[in-house]
Design a protein around this motif. Structure first.
Motif, PDB file in Angstrom:
ATOM      1  N   GLU A 134       0.826  -1.200   0.000  1.00  0.00           N
ATOM      2  CA  GLU A 134       0.000   0.000   0.000  1.00  0.00           C
ATOM      3  C   GLU A 134       0.864   1.255   0.000  1.00  0.00           C
ATOM      4  N   ALA A 135       1.988   1.213   0.719  1.00  0.00           N
ATOM      5  CA  ALA A 135       2.886   2.364   0.742  1.00  0.00           C
ATOM      6  C   ALA A 135       3.527   2.592  -0.626  1.00  0.00           C
ATOM      7  N   ARG A 136       3.905   1.498  -1.306  1.00  0.00           N
ATOM      8  CA  ARG A 136       4.506   1.635  -2.635  1.00  0.00           C
ATOM      9  C   ARG A 136       3.504   2.194  -3.639  1.00  0.00           C
ATOM     10  N   LEU A 137       2.232   1.824  -3.472  1.00  0.00           N
ATOM     11  CA  LEU A 137       1.202   2.325  -4.373  1.00  0.00           C
ATOM     12  C   LEU A 137       0.738   3.734  -4.005  1.00  0.00           C
ATOM     13  N   GLY A 138       1.219   4.238  -2.887  1.00  0.00           N
ATOM     14  CA  GLY A 138       0.842   5.581  -2.464  1.00  0.00           C
ATOM     15  C   GLY A 138      -0.543   5.676  -1.871  1.00  0.00           C
ATOM     16  N   LEU A 140      -3.000   6.212   0.901  1.00  0.00           N
ATOM     17  CA  LEU A 140      -3.002   6.821   2.224  1.00  0.00           C
ATOM     18  C   LEU A 140      -3.998   6.109   3.132  1.00  0.00           C
TER      19      LEU A 140
END
Length: 202
Positions: A134-138, A140
């Motif tokens: 989820e962090a790599r895909l941005g 929030l």
């Protein structure tokens, strides 16, 4: 798929550390159940089923020795410093083979504990992988309202503000007279009517 993976056996890791068989919850649960049922005829004094119980015990012992022989002889590294059992330990195991029937009691308990720990570890690793993706895909995290201290967005389900560190959940108040819980900003006890002490400023 999980059952197939649970039957895979890894003897050592890259750094040479001894690894023991990783049971699935179903397999270790089935072994424990079979072991308990195997002793039932002996405890209950049912002579007709004692042969069946003996076969069950032997089956559990052979299964654990085949899947995790090192773990059985060393109680999964709890004795012998976690080193693989040597020829002496194997020889003693052969000589005292009947003793292994009782040795299974601590072994199965430890194996069940290790299985629960492995399940918790995998769940945490899965959660971490999801968070990384989820962090790599941005993506929030979801927000719910704003912080009462700094007025910045609050992450949904958060107990503390991610920006200022202030707690965002106000604890409930307890009546000093009867111990009833009530709202954080209440002034009177809803149960006995006792006045609540004033809220101390922060």
């Amino acid at each position: 798929m999980d059952e197939t993976k649970s039957l895979q056996r890894i003897d050592t890791t890259d750094d040479g550390e001894v690894q023991y068989h990783e049971y699935s919850p179903r397999v270790i649960g089935g072994l424990i159940l079979a072991y308990v049922l195997a002793w039932a005829p002996f405890v209950a004094g049912i002579n007709l089923l004692e042969d069946v119980g003996a076969l069950l015990i032997i089956g559990v012992l052979v299964t654990t020795l085949v899947l995790d022989g090192r773990g059985v002889l060393s109680l999964r590294g709890r004795i012998g410093g976690g080193r693989p059992p040597g020829c002496l330990a194997i020889g003693l195991a052969i000589v005292f083979f009947p003793f292994l029937f009782f040795w299974l009691i601590p072994y199965l308990a430890i194996a069940a504990q290790d299985t629960r720990a492995a399940q918790s570890r995998r769940a945490l690793e899965r959660q971490q992988r999801i968070a990384e993706l989820e962090a790599r895909l941005g993506l929030l995290p979801e927000s719910a309202g704003t912080c009462p201290a700094c007025e910045k967005p609050l992450q949904s389900g958060a107990a503390y503000c991610a920006y200022c560190g202030e707690p965002v959940t106000t604890p409930l108040r307890l009546c000093p007279a009867c111990g009833t819980r009530t709202f954080p900003d209440a002034s009177w006890c809803p149960s006995c009517g006792h006045p609540l002490p004033p809220i101390e400023a922060g």
